[in-house]
Design an enzyme around this catalytic site. Structure first.
Site, PDB file in Angstrom:
ATOM      1  N   LYS A 143      -6.027 -22.215  40.428  1.00  0.00           N
ATOM      2  CA  LYS A 143      -6.512 -22.885  39.007  1.00  0.00           C
ATOM      3  C   LYS A 143      -5.363 -23.489  38.423  1.00  0.00           C
ATOM      4  O   LYS A 143      -5.360 -24.236  37.437  1.00  0.00           O
ATOM      5  CB  LYS A 143      -7.016 -21.813  38.224  1.00  0.00           C
ATOM      6  CG  LYS A 143      -8.602 -21.430  38.790  1.00  0.00           C
ATOM      7  CD  LYS A 143      -8.975 -20.134  37.794  1.00  0.00           C
ATOM      8  CE  LYS A 143     -10.550 -19.783  38.491  1.00  0.00           C
ATOM      9  NZ  LYS A 143     -10.630 -19.462  39.871  1.00  0.00           N
ATOM     10  N   GLU A 183      -2.854   2.978  31.377  1.00  0.00           N
ATOM     11  CA  GLU A 183      -2.652   4.466  31.892  1.00  0.00           C
ATOM     12  C   GLU A 183      -3.504   4.773  33.201  1.00  0.00           C
ATOM     13  O   GLU A 183      -3.264   5.403  34.183  1.00  0.00           O
ATOM     14  CB  GLU A 183      -2.791   5.233  30.637  1.00  0.00           C
ATOM     15  CG  GLU A 183      -2.537   6.677  31.120  1.00  0.00           C
ATOM     16  CD  GLU A 183      -3.081   7.769  30.171  1.00  0.00           C
ATOM     17  OE1 GLU A 183      -2.146   8.944  29.991  1.00  0.00           O
ATOM     18  OE2 GLU A 183      -3.961   7.568  29.338  1.00  0.00           O
TER      19      GLU A 183
END
Length: 635
Positions: A411, A314
């Site tokens: 990665k 939020e």
């Protein structure tokens, strides 16, 4: 008395300057007359006429703006004003002479008077400038600095700094032998070999780098050379920012890690950016994150019809919405910003949002990316990174979205951790979806570490240095690729325009950076030294060992099947894929293992799907280890 004069209102200082000139100009005329005639006593009539010099000259000087110049800010431009003013003044005085004495004025007299007046006006102004700057420097206790670069930017920087009072330039340093030992704006230019002596003599702790046109590679070479001097190094803004008005020449800043990269930033293709964004309805998942928020900033500058922000936090959603609305208002862009709370795992919610706002492009940046945290919480990482990508991609297919771009990572190449394996699996999902019939073009963008993003090592190092150390590193040989957040965002957007379907885009990121070298440079550029046997009071570099799932170096490509694109520094890779009919079954098995909290089966299934996945540590899930893993067995 000095302070009282400095604190006078500006108009009173102007009146005093004009009054002083009114008194001095007649004296200059009399002196010029004596020099011209060779006598020791001027005639009385000429003494009375000399008063006209001030009466005629002062209004002309006022009209030409001589008294509008602020003494502290004057530079060589005042010479033009003085020459113009004196020329008019001499002409007016010669006419007055002819009228009063009814004879032709002596050319020699007025030449001498003109030269003396020019000398007086310039000498008085620059002497006052030096006096007031000295007083200001003494009052503000300005720091002595060296300016590296005696060009236009260095000259402008010196003037701005002397006026501001925070720094006082002791000298210029420049590689150009033609300007060595010259003086610019009253400041001497030295060669680089004089730096150590100047630093020691004047107690200088800061060097300002004022060559904004330098390429990044050359700037890095210069920074490498200056780090040996153990001084704080600050830089002026780039030429582009100066020209666009985004910065001033005196906006000096600390050296950032992007200044230490071995290559220049990748310049975006504006046509590609516009074609992917302009006039379209765009959705960004993870809009409140480091990459997601920068994507949003870049997107609104290219004027989409609307921008849909999908975010589960939020506060993150609130912050990015406020910033984007302010950015659009300031730039005059009429972009509809739509904040939507929701998770990428909630496919019905995602479909509802996409249909409601006619989304045509999706940039998927929502992910858990912190390697150790995902290693400690693997199921949550897989849910968000793998199944979140799956559900969002299915929603995009159902809503006939034109373009879907995944933000991936280096990665994902031969991963040694769950985070990397999850991102490679997300790539495999999109590659499989790209082979299915439908209007959606799926692609992914793979890049290295992003500077300044949450969890980045650079802010941590800076914080540790400011606290006096130690600076903590995992391993002395660890290396990483780096790029800036704007670069990453621009690359993602351009990939959406270049995509054909199933593409893996990678960036030519130059040479990888050794993290230990980076830490040493940051310490040196902060004006400190690394602690060792000879400097025990310096900043300690402490090695703490590799964390779970971490590897020494990263790669950008799994195979060698690489092709160029329209952008000279963006490459397209073709890598191993898994057909959806097989991948779907394996994903169901992985989902069941996650539901059962069976970490050994999860790892086995991950290694089956992502064939390059080689875990570098034992299973590290904190809850599983305590409740049913090795720690529980030990009890």
């Amino acid at each position: 008395m000095k302070r009282r004069f400095l604190n006078l209102p500006r108009y009173q200082k102007q009146i005093l300057a004009a009054a002083f000139d009114f008194f001095c100009l007649p004296l200059i005329f009399i002196i010029s007359l004596l020099l011209d005639t060779g006598s020791s006593t001027p005639p009385a009539s000429y003494v009375q006429f000399a008063m006209i010099a001030g009466i005629l000259s002062i209004p002309l000087f006022i009209r030409l703006g001589l008294y509008r110049a602020v003494i502290r800010y004057i530079d060589h431009q005042i010479i033009v004003t003085v020459l113009t003013g004196v020329a008019h003044s001499v002409a007016a005085l010669a006419i007055a002479y002819a009228a009063v004495f009814t004879s032709v004025p002596s050319p020699t007299l007025f030449c001498i008077y003109g030269l003396n007046t020019i000398l007086y006006l310039l000498a008085s102004r620059f002497a006052a400038r030096g006096y007031f700057l000295g007083e200001r420097r003494a009052r503000l206790r300005a720091q002595p600095v060296l300016i590296y670069g005696a060009g236009t930017a260095g000259n402008a920087l010196a003037s701005a700094l002397m006026a501001a009072g925070e720094y006082f330039p002791v000298g210029f340093v420049d590689d150009n032998p033609q300007v060595k030992d010259t003086t610019i704006a009253g400041i001497k230019v030295y060669g680089p070999d004089a730096m150590s002596r100047l630093l020691s003599r004047h107690g200088i702790k800061t060097v300002l780098l004022a060559i904004p046109s330098l390429s990044r590679r050359r700037q890095r070479e210069l920074v490498d050379a200056l780090t040996e001097l153990r001084v704080k190094l600050k830089v002026t803004p780039s030429i582009n920012n100066l020209v666009r008005g985004h910065a001033r020449v005196d906006d000096v800043r600390q050296i950032e890690i992007e200044d230490l990269l071995s290559r220049d930033q990748v310049q975006p293709n504006s046509e590609l950016l516009a074609s992917a964004i302009r006039g379209k309805s765009v959705l960004v998942s993870g809009a409140g994150g480091s990459i997601g928020s920068e994507l949003c900033r870049q997107i609104v500058t290219h004027r989409p019809a609307r921008l849909v922000l999908l975010e589960s936090s939020e506060y993150g959603l609130y912050a990015v919405e406020q910033e984007l609305n302010e950015l659009c208002e300031a730039a005059g862009h009429a972009v509809e910003i739509i904040p939507c709370l929701g998770s990428v795992l909630d496919r019905p919610r995602c479909e509802q949002i996409m249909r409601a706002f006619g989304v045509s492009s999706v940039y998927h940046a929502a992910a858990y990316k912190h390697v150790p945290l995902v290693e400690y919480n693997p199921i949550q990482g897989l849910r968000n990174n793998v199944f979140g990508t799956l559900e969002l991609a299915r929603a995009a297919q159902a809503c006939a979205v034109s373009s879907f771009v995944l933000v991936s990572t280096d990665k994902a190449v031969r991963p040694t951790n769950v985070m990397g394996a999850s991102k490679r699996l997300a790539e495999l999902i999109l590659q499989a979806f790209a082979r299915q019939p439908g209007p959606t073009r799926f692609s992914m963008v793979r890049f290295g570490n992003v500077l300044g993003s949450s969890g980045s090592v650079v802010p941590l190092f800076r914080k540790q240095i400011a606290a006096g150390g130690p600076v903590t590193l995992t391993h002395p040989e660890i290396t990483r690729y780096f790029m800036t957040i704007p670069e990453a965002a621009q690359l993602v957007i351009q990939a959406g325009a270049l995509a054909e379907g199933g593409d893996v885009f990678v960036l030519d990121m130059g040479e990888p950076v050794k993290i230990a070298d980076l830490a040493r440079k940051m310490i040196h550029l902060s004006g400190m030294e690394v602690a060792d046997g000879t400097t025990p009071n310096g900043i300690e570099i402490r090695y703490v060992g590799l964390r779970p799932g971490e590897k020494l170096y990263e790669e950008l490509l799994i195979g060698d099947n690489v092709f160029g694109t329209e952008h000279p520094l963006i490459m397209r890779a073709r890598e191993n894929e898994i057909e959806w009919v097989f991948l779907e079954k394996m994903l169901k098995q992985l989902d069941e293992a996650c539901n059962r909290d069976d970490h050994e089966l999860i790892r086995a299934q991950l290694m089956k799907i992502v064939s390059e996945y080689r875990p570098s540590s034992e299973i590290a899930d904190a809850v599983w280890s305590r409740d049913s893993g090795p720690l529980h067995a030990a009890k």
